[in-house]
Each structure stands twice: as structure tokens, then as C-alpha cells.
Scaffold this motif. Structure first.
Motif, PDB file in Angstrom:
ATOM      1  N   UNK A   3       7.196  -8.091  -9.305  1.00 33.13           N
ATOM      2  CA  UNK A   3       7.694  -9.456  -9.199  1.00 33.13           C
ATOM      3  C   UNK A   3       8.797  -9.661 -10.221  1.00 33.13           C
ATOM      4  N   UNK A   4       9.916 -10.160  -9.761  1.00 35.13           N
ATOM      5  CA  UNK A   4      11.020 -10.495 -10.648  1.00 35.13           C
ATOM      6  C   UNK A   4      10.818 -11.944 -11.086  1.00 35.13           C
ATOM      7  N   UNK A   5      10.237 -12.131 -12.259  1.00 35.77           N
ATOM      8  CA  UNK A   5       9.886 -13.478 -12.723  1.00 35.77           C
ATOM      9  C   UNK A   5      11.105 -14.333 -13.002  1.00 35.77           C
ATOM     10  N   UNK A   6      12.216 -13.700 -13.378  1.00 40.93           N
ATOM     11  CA  UNK A   6      13.444 -14.460 -13.604  1.00 40.93           C
ATOM     12  C   UNK A   6      13.905 -15.124 -12.304  1.00 40.93           C
ATOM     13  N   UNK A   7      13.837 -14.387 -11.224  1.00 42.04           N
ATOM     14  CA  UNK A   7      14.217 -14.931  -9.921  1.00 42.04           C
ATOM     15  C   UNK A   7      13.247 -16.027  -9.483  1.00 42.04           C
ATOM     16  N   UNK A   8      11.968 -15.834  -9.755  1.00 40.35           N
ATOM     17  CA  UNK A   8      10.938 -16.793  -9.339  1.00 40.35           C
ATOM     18  C   UNK A   8      11.122 -18.151 -10.012  1.00 40.35           C
ATOM     19  N   UNK A   9      11.583 -18.173 -11.239  1.00 37.99           N
ATOM     20  CA  UNK A   9      11.750 -19.429 -11.969  1.00 37.99           C
ATOM     21  C   UNK A   9      13.170 -19.981 -11.899  1.00 37.99           C
ATOM     22  N   UNK A  10      14.009 -19.420 -11.062  1.00 30.66           N
ATOM     23  CA  UNK A  10      15.386 -19.917 -10.964  1.00 30.66           C
ATOM     24  C   UNK A  10      15.471 -21.077  -9.965  1.00 30.66           C
ATOM     25  N   UNK A  11      16.455 -21.920 -10.159  1.00 30.70           N
ATOM     26  CA  UNK A  11      16.646 -23.046  -9.240  1.00 30.70           C
ATOM     27  C   UNK A  11      17.117 -22.558  -7.874  1.00 30.70           C
ATOM     28  N   UNK A  12      17.814 -21.443  -7.826  1.00 29.71           N
ATOM     29  CA  UNK A  12      18.267 -20.905  -6.544  1.00 29.71           C
ATOM     30  C   UNK A  12      17.082 -20.496  -5.677  1.00 29.71           C
ATOM     31  N   UNK A  13      16.054 -19.952  -6.298  1.00 28.67           N
ATOM     32  CA  UNK A  13      14.859 -19.544  -5.554  1.00 28.67           C
ATOM     33  C   UNK A  13      14.185 -20.755  -4.924  1.00 28.67           C
ATOM     34  N   UNK A  14      14.085 -21.846  -5.651  1.00 27.31           N
ATOM     35  CA  UNK A  14      13.334 -23.012  -5.182  1.00 27.31           C
ATOM     36  C   UNK A  14      14.140 -23.939  -4.283  1.00 27.31           C
ATOM     37  N   UNK A  15      15.469 -24.001  -4.452  1.00 26.28           N
ATOM     38  CA  UNK A  15      16.254 -24.989  -3.714  1.00 26.28           C
ATOM     39  C   UNK A  15      17.218 -24.399  -2.701  1.00 26.28           C
ATOM     40  N   UNK A  16      17.555 -23.137  -2.791  1.00 20.93           N
ATOM     41  CA  UNK A  16      18.524 -22.542  -1.873  1.00 20.93           C
ATOM     42  C   UNK A  16      17.802 -21.698  -0.822  1.00 20.93           C
ATOM     43  N   UNK A  17      18.513 -21.442   0.263  1.00 20.00           N
ATOM     44  CA  UNK A  17      17.980 -20.593   1.329  1.00 20.00           C
ATOM     45  C   UNK A  17      18.815 -19.328   1.376  1.00 20.00           C
TER      46      UNK A  17
END
Length: 136
Positions: A3-17
Motif C-alpha cells: 500500500x502506498x500510504x502517501x497516495x492514500x492520504x492525498x487529496x487526488x486519491x479522495x477527490x479526483x477520478x
């Protein structure tokens, strides 16, 4: 697979498609939505088949929440596949899950705090009614 935790906690992960691929998390959300929907149908069937008058309303509420949350998570996945920006983001899936947990709070609280007392009072009332009806 890590798991890439940096990616998981980024705004791009949560708000972008990500239009390039479907993330494994999206498939997990879809699968959990399908499982929650099936659990809702099973709880509804248990409510319909069961004969416990105290549990029927609570099981109905739980089944209703499970069915709606499951359907909304499945709908979210299809919106994600269609690249709908606002409703296809993972934040929308998170909000659906949190709202479902909010609506499950009251029935679960009833099970842990009030159900035992209600069951005891109901059984006492049943015994009382049994003996009062025999004397008539």
C-alpha cells in the motif's frame, strides 16, 4: 502488493477520478456494497420469517439501511465507471458509508441497551396474559 500510504492520504486519491485505471479500492467498495445489499436482503427475510415481535421493527430498520447503503455503493461504482466527477469520487463513497453507520447507530444501541429489558418485560406480560386468560 504494498500500500502506498502517501497516495492514500492525498487529496487526488479522495477527490479526483483516475481515468487510466480502476483502482483496487474501487473494486473493494463495489464488492462490499454488493455484500451489504445481500446482507440486507437476508436480514429482511429473517424479519419476515421470524416470529419475535420485538425484533421485527429493529430488523426492518437494519435491513432498510443495509439495502440502501449497498445499492448506493453499487451505484457509486457505476458512476465511477462513467467518470462522474462529483458523485464518482471516493469521498462520496466514504460519505455514503458514514451516513449508513449513522443510521445504524440507533438499532444497534437498542440491541445493546434496551432489548434485554424489553424481552424480559414482554415475557412477563406473556405469562401474565396466559394466566389471566385461563381464569375467564
Amino acid at each position: 502488493m504494498t500500500i502506498n500510504w502517501k497516495e492514500f492520504f492525498s487529496t487526488e486519491y479522495w477527490f479526483a477520478i483516475d481515468r487510466a485505471m480502476i483502482h483496487p479500492t474501487d473494486k473493494i467498495i463495489f464488492g462490499s456494497g454488493a455484500v451489504i445489499f445481500i446482507l440486507g436482503v437476508l436480514v429482511l427475510l429473517a424479519r419476515l420469517v421470524g416470529n419475535n415481535n420485538l425484533l421485527k421493527p429493529v430488523l426492518g430498520r437494519i435491513a432498510s439501511v443495509f439495502i440502501w447503503v449497498g445499492l448506493l455503493e453499487i451505484l457509486w461504482y457505476f458512476l465511477r465507471l462513467q467518470y462522474v466527477n462529483a458523485l464518482g469520487s471516493r469521498t462520496a463513497a466514504l460519505i455514503i458509508g458514514l451516513v449508513g453507520l449513522y443510521f445504524l447507530y440507533k438499532p444497534v444501541k437498542y440491541f445493546f441497551k434496551q432489548y434485554g429489558q424489553d424481552r424480559e418485560a414482554y415475557s412477563k406480560q406473556q405469562v401474565k396474559d396466559k394466566y389471566l386468560n385461563l381464569n375467564k
